[in-house]
Design a protein around this motif. Sequence first.
Motif, mmCIF file in Angstrom:
data_model
loop_
_atom_site.group_PDB
_atom_site.id
_atom_site.type_symbol
_atom_site.label_atom_id
_atom_site.label_comp_id
_atom_site.label_asym_id
_atom_site.label_seq_id
_atom_site.Cartn_x
_atom_site.Cartn_y
_atom_site.Cartn_z
ATOM 1 N N UNK A 132 2.419 11.413 -4.077
ATOM 2 C CA UNK A 132 2.100 12.658 -4.762
ATOM 3 C C UNK A 132 1.585 12.318 -6.148
ATOM 4 N N UNK A 133 0.554 13.013 -6.583
ATOM 5 C CA UNK A 133 -0.006 12.837 -7.918
ATOM 6 C C UNK A 133 0.169 14.143 -8.685
ATOM 7 N N UNK A 186 10.892 5.642 -4.004
ATOM 8 C CA UNK A 186 9.469 5.561 -4.359
ATOM 9 C C UNK A 186 9.234 4.653 -5.563
ATOM 10 N N UNK A 187 7.984 4.274 -5.770
ATOM 11 C CA UNK A 187 7.545 3.561 -6.972
ATOM 12 C C UNK A 187 6.597 4.481 -7.735
ATOM 13 N N UNK A 195 3.554 9.128 -7.723
ATOM 14 C CA UNK A 195 4.796 8.695 -7.083
ATOM 15 C C UNK A 195 4.465 8.332 -5.644
ATOM 16 N N UNK A 196 4.812 7.117 -5.235
ATOM 17 C CA UNK A 196 4.408 6.609 -3.928
ATOM 18 C C UNK A 196 5.634 6.135 -3.152
ATOM 19 N N UNK A 197 5.783 6.659 -1.932
ATOM 20 C CA UNK A 197 6.797 6.175 -0.989
ATOM 21 C C UNK A 197 6.091 5.159 -0.081
ATOM 22 N N UNK A 198 6.240 3.888 -0.403
ATOM 23 C CA UNK A 198 5.469 2.868 0.297
ATOM 24 C C UNK A 198 5.888 2.706 1.750
ATOM 25 N N UNK A 199 7.147 2.972 2.057
ATOM 26 C CA UNK A 199 7.618 2.784 3.425
ATOM 27 C C UNK A 199 7.596 4.036 4.272
ATOM 28 N N UNK A 229 -3.414 4.246 -3.932
ATOM 29 C CA UNK A 229 -3.241 4.234 -5.384
ATOM 30 C C UNK A 229 -4.034 3.082 -5.973
ATOM 31 N N UNK A 230 -4.737 3.367 -7.066
ATOM 32 C CA UNK A 230 -5.450 2.310 -7.781
ATOM 33 C C UNK A 230 -4.481 1.597 -8.713
ATOM 34 N N UNK A 231 -4.405 0.270 -8.625
ATOM 35 C CA UNK A 231 -3.543 -0.505 -9.506
ATOM 36 C C UNK A 231 -2.137 -0.648 -8.957
ATOM 37 N N UNK A 232 -1.402 -1.549 -9.555
ATOM 38 C CA UNK A 232 -0.027 -1.820 -9.142
ATOM 39 C C UNK A 232 0.921 -0.832 -9.807
#
Length: 543
Positions: free
Chosen positions: A4-5, A70-71, A115-119, A155-158
């Motif tokens: 989500x952004x 999330x990250x 906010x990213x839920x990678x899994x 997502x752009x970037x780490x």
Amino acid sequence: MFGLAFRFPAGRYHATPWGRNVNEADVAWPPEPWRILRALIACYWRKGDRDRWSKDDLARLVDALAEDLPVYRLPEGAIHAHTRHYMPIRKGKSDSRTLIFDAFLHLPDGAEVKIVWQGVTLEGNVLDLAKDLASGMGYLGRAESWTECRVITEVDGDPNCSPVELGFRGEPRRLLVPRSAEAYRVERHRLIMQQTDRLRKASRRKLTERALHKKAVGSFRARGGVDTLPASLLDALAVDTADLQNRKWGQPPAAYEAVYVRDPAVDPGVVSRSADRSRRHRTERRLPTVARYLLAGRPRPRIEDAVKIGEVMRMAALSKFGWETDPRTGKRFPLAPWRISGRDSRNRPVRDPTHPHAFWLPEDADDDGWIDHIVVVIAGGMDEEIQSRLDRITRIWLSQGRSQGNPAAESKTDEWRLALEGFGRPEDFARSSRLLGCSRRWRSITPFLASGHLKRAGYRGEVVRLLKRRGFEKSDMITELPEIKVGGTPRHTLSFHRFRSRGHERQWDSSGTFLEIEFPTATQGSLALGYASHFGLGMFGAV
């Protein structure tokens, strides 16, 4: 992955952390996963198309997002700021004014929080539901925190903020995150069994296990019969905050605190928003050396009593670290580190000519004669533990003692509230604080008292000696002043309280003097010298 952004059109993010009062002026940053899931749930019940998506679809979305931590990809240039104002509150036939602090995070124009839920991978109906709820979200945190939200799949970037378990390094921060559906089921069972055991021990009559269990579940109902420990994770996350507080939950049962770390480059800078809305952008990230508090109360203490306020501020800080009592003598010894207490492991005063331990400096920022701020300065820097404990100081009080003419009379206590404006370096506060300014000329705010016998060179020679020991530039332009003005009124040194209330140190100079010092080049504050300078005597302000 699923993400989500969030973009905040007004450039402000308002959110009060769980367990904190709004007047503590803290901001829940970054937005906690627990808060985000609750926002999605609220959007479903208020705006969702319930003919198209069922409650089971919402439960699948919530359960999926609760399974993974999330990250974050946080924007740079965020500034922790606040405004303050008096709000009229009707009491009887008159209005009383209550001081309110409105803390927020100021974000650069167009900045997005990702906010990213990678899994987590959402598909079909659940993904469509997430997109619909995200597009309908109008605010995040407090109602004035307007937001625009969208679903992202890349997502752009780490990430620059993530759980500590992933091996990321940076500034630690505790965030409230939802439990997984299975973890909540286990926690709910544990809480019910714990309450059942309490009821079994407290009951004077024998009850069956079923009756005890039913009574335990019923005891988790707040006022109005609201169940604060429902069976499903979705319902547990949807419980109103007021109901959880009425039930006196120290933490939402469906959530726990996870340690996140964030890149220092995205750590919010500090700015105090006064009436002129001045902004001070943060400098290079280093350990902060200054903590500045706003003091509120009626009446505020006078600057002439600065040493009293400095002492009680130190005691308030020591209390946050706790005490150790000697079983033989009954004396208490502070557990605070030496940078706070000013004492070594043997409880002896730290003898260091550079004075690296804390200064507790009351401040009259608007020059009206009344103390309105307290500045804490630790030259060696404030680590995470010290910042955490100082952040908990929300009030101080001063007992006036019993009247000598009437020993039976009750002692009077004056109490003031404190709101932490933030941590930073002296240059971060230089615009709003004379104590932390940068100038060639510095003038006394409180009397300078010699810490020992005055030598033949007098006060001038004593100041030169102390400046050299503290590492300041040598100054030959030191002038004694017969008086200074406090709130526009001339004051002599005898108008100020000039004695410590604690300790048994000898005081050779009981009168003191006012001084003006001119350095060869501009010098950065703070500058406090002489007897009791750690508590507010011998303070100088930038001219």
